[in-house]
Design an enzyme around this catalytic site. Structure first.
Site, PDB file in Angstrom:
ATOM      1  N   TYR A  33      10.385   4.366   1.946  1.00  0.00           N
ATOM      2  CA  TYR A  33      11.433   3.465   2.416  1.00  0.00           C
ATOM      3  C   TYR A  33      12.805   3.827   1.867  1.00  0.00           C
ATOM      4  O   TYR A  33      13.829   3.354   2.383  1.00  0.00           O
ATOM      5  CB  TYR A  33      11.090   2.018   2.074  1.00  0.00           C
ATOM      6  CG  TYR A  33      10.052   1.423   2.990  1.00  0.00           C
ATOM      7  CD1 TYR A  33      10.422   0.635   4.081  1.00  0.00           C
ATOM      8  CD2 TYR A  33       8.698   1.664   2.790  1.00  0.00           C
ATOM      9  CE1 TYR A  33       9.476   0.096   4.934  1.00  0.00           C
ATOM     10  CE2 TYR A  33       7.742   1.140   3.640  1.00  0.00           C
ATOM     11  CZ  TYR A  33       8.129   0.358   4.715  1.00  0.00           C
ATOM     12  OH  TYR A  33       7.180  -0.169   5.559  1.00  0.00           O
ATOM     13  N   ASP A  77       0.812  -1.223   0.000  1.00  0.00           N
ATOM     14  CA  ASP A  77       0.000   0.000   0.000  1.00  0.00           C
ATOM     15  C   ASP A  77       0.845   1.274   0.000  1.00  0.00           C
ATOM     16  O   ASP A  77       0.311   2.379  -0.047  1.00  0.00           O
ATOM     17  CB  ASP A  77      -0.979   0.023   1.178  1.00  0.00           C
ATOM     18  CG  ASP A  77      -0.288  -0.004   2.538  1.00  0.00           C
ATOM     19  OD1 ASP A  77       0.939  -0.207   2.585  1.00  0.00           O
ATOM     20  OD2 ASP A  77      -0.974   0.160   3.553  1.00  0.00           O
TER      21      ASP A  77
END
Length: 444
Positions: free
Chosen positions: A240, A162
């Protein structure tokens, strides 16, 4: 239609069940499979309390083969070693001065080493018991695990995350553009992708966003990476990528934190999973814990970057569950949809071979997910993708072979691990602490 959820005691399962109950999904039976009976009982209590006897029939099945036999869809969301294993990954890595995140760096490789053999067993069981089933993989590290399972299931396994769609929502809000009016040009690997263009009426409006300090300061990625770096990139990275671009900051923040993410989740979820069975209020307890969990997501990185608390719009859930349900609906009903998914590359991403699992926009229908042409990444991004993909494949090979030396090589090969000596210490420490890894790495 029958849906089997592997990892049925997972904390996010009620989100999937809520999505099923809120729309015409076509699912009449949900099978929960988990190796932890206590966790699945706690989740079952939430589902039954919230459904009030309405919605799909709920079945709990402890045998893997029976759970998947004849099913139409499998959602795979397992965690080999549980949160204790995650905490071990985090602390072991941080103790060696390297990143301990569960999907990125040493932590991700170590997690993958013990997860891949279980994922391969699951894939083989599904191939035997439900050869026509579609498998939607939630299990992290999603790119590595999906690629391993695809060696058995081919294109019938699709990985989801997601993070991309969450970024798209935030970028759309910052641009004041309806999601449905924009095309988001995104490409890379799981937790390693870049948003390169945002097309509205045929015009790329991403430069408008990058030029505005106010707009960049209004959403998570803008705050996390900072306007100067985003302008240097000319793109919006997946959150990330903070671990790659600001590695020392991320490690220092994690080392200074009172608890790792895994340690925090163990403590935070303990009350929910060990609460009195049948006492009522399970759904309310779960929702309280869920909102706190969402609010503290990537807290160390946000603290290191001075981002502050998450936006309230990101706290309502509806990430993985929405992507998974949209994918399932598109396949089952042939409702054409375009979703960012983890699939075999074919020829979508230039410079990456056909069987490598990449994260790109896909056209989805009854024939599964077909990756759309993404072209080439810029040279720096392409080099990073190549290095991380090589690590993924080295970890898969090590897990298949059971070789400790191969495992050390896989860990040492990751761009965020700085020496072979460090990799050796990490593998030896994990072998001493985790029986799940000892069961995999059985030879030198």
């Amino acid at each position: 239609m029958r849906l089997t959820i592997l990892g049925g005691g997972g904390f996010r399962v009620p989100l999937v069940h809520r999505a099923l109950a809120s729309e015409e999904s076509g699912v009449d039976t949900v099978v929960l499979h988990d190796t932890d009976a206590e966790r699945v009982r706690a989740v079952q209590a939430v589902l039954e309390e919230r459904s009030g006897g309405r919605g799909p029939k709920l079945v709990v099945e402890s045998d893997l083969a029976a759970a998947v036999r004849g099913t139409d869809f499998v959602f795979s969301a397992i965690r080999v070693g549980g949160l204790a294993g995650r905490s071990c990954d985090e602390r072991t890595a941080l103790g060696q001065g390297v990143l301990g995140q569960e999907t990125t760096g040493a932590g991700g490789v170590l997690y993958g080493l013990r997860t891949v053999p279980v994922a391969l067993k699951i894939a083989s069981t599904i191939a035997a018991e439900a050869p026509d089933a579609w498998v939607i993989n939630f299990t992290n590290p999603a790119g590595m695990v999906t690629e391993a399972m695809s060696s058995v299931l081919g294109d019938r396994v699709i990985g989801i995350c997601d993070s991309p769609v969450g970024m798209f929502r935030r970028v759309a809000r910052a641009l004041d553009v309806p999601m449905g009016d924009a095309w988001f040009d995104y490409a890379g690997l799981n937790h390693l992708g870049w948003l390169r263009r945002v097309l509205v009426n045929g015009r790329d409006v991403l430069p408008d966003l990058l030029a505005s300090d106010d707009a960049l300061g209004s959403f998570e990625e803008g705050k996390l990476f900072g306007a100067p770096w985003l302008r240097s990139l000319g793109a919006i990275p997946n959150e990330y990528l903070y671990y790659y671009y600001f590695t020392r900051d991320a490690i220092a923040s994690a080392q200074a934190a009172p608890a790792t993410r895994g340690e925090y989740l163990i403590q935070q979820q303990a009350g929910f999973y060990t609460g009195p069975a049948g006492a009522g209020g399970a759904a309310e307890r779960w929702d309280e814990v869920r909102r706190e969990r969402e609010a503290t997501y990537m807290a160390e990185s946000r603290e290191a970057a001075g981002v502050g608390e998450r936006d309230t719009a990101d706290l309502d859930g509806g990430g993985y569950d929405r992507v998974a349900l949209a994918l399932m609906r598109a396949i089952a009903a042939d409702e054409r949809a375009t979703l960012v998914l983890n699939v075999r590359n074919r020829s979508a991403l230039a410079g990456v071979d056909a069987d490598a699992v990449v994260e790109v926009p896909c056209l989805v229908g009854r024939n599964g997910a077909q990756p759309l042409a993404a072209g080439a990444l810029d040279p720096a991004a392409a080099a990073l993708v190549a290095a991380v993909k090589a690590t993924d494949r080295a970890a898969i090979a090590a897990a298949r072979s059971g070789s400790r030396r191969a495992a050390v090589a896989a860990v040492a090969g990751h761009p965020l691990v700085d020496s072979v000596t460090t990799a050796e210490r990490l593998v030896e420490a994990e072998l001493a602490a985790l029986p799940e890894l000892r069961a995999v790495l059985t030879r030198d």
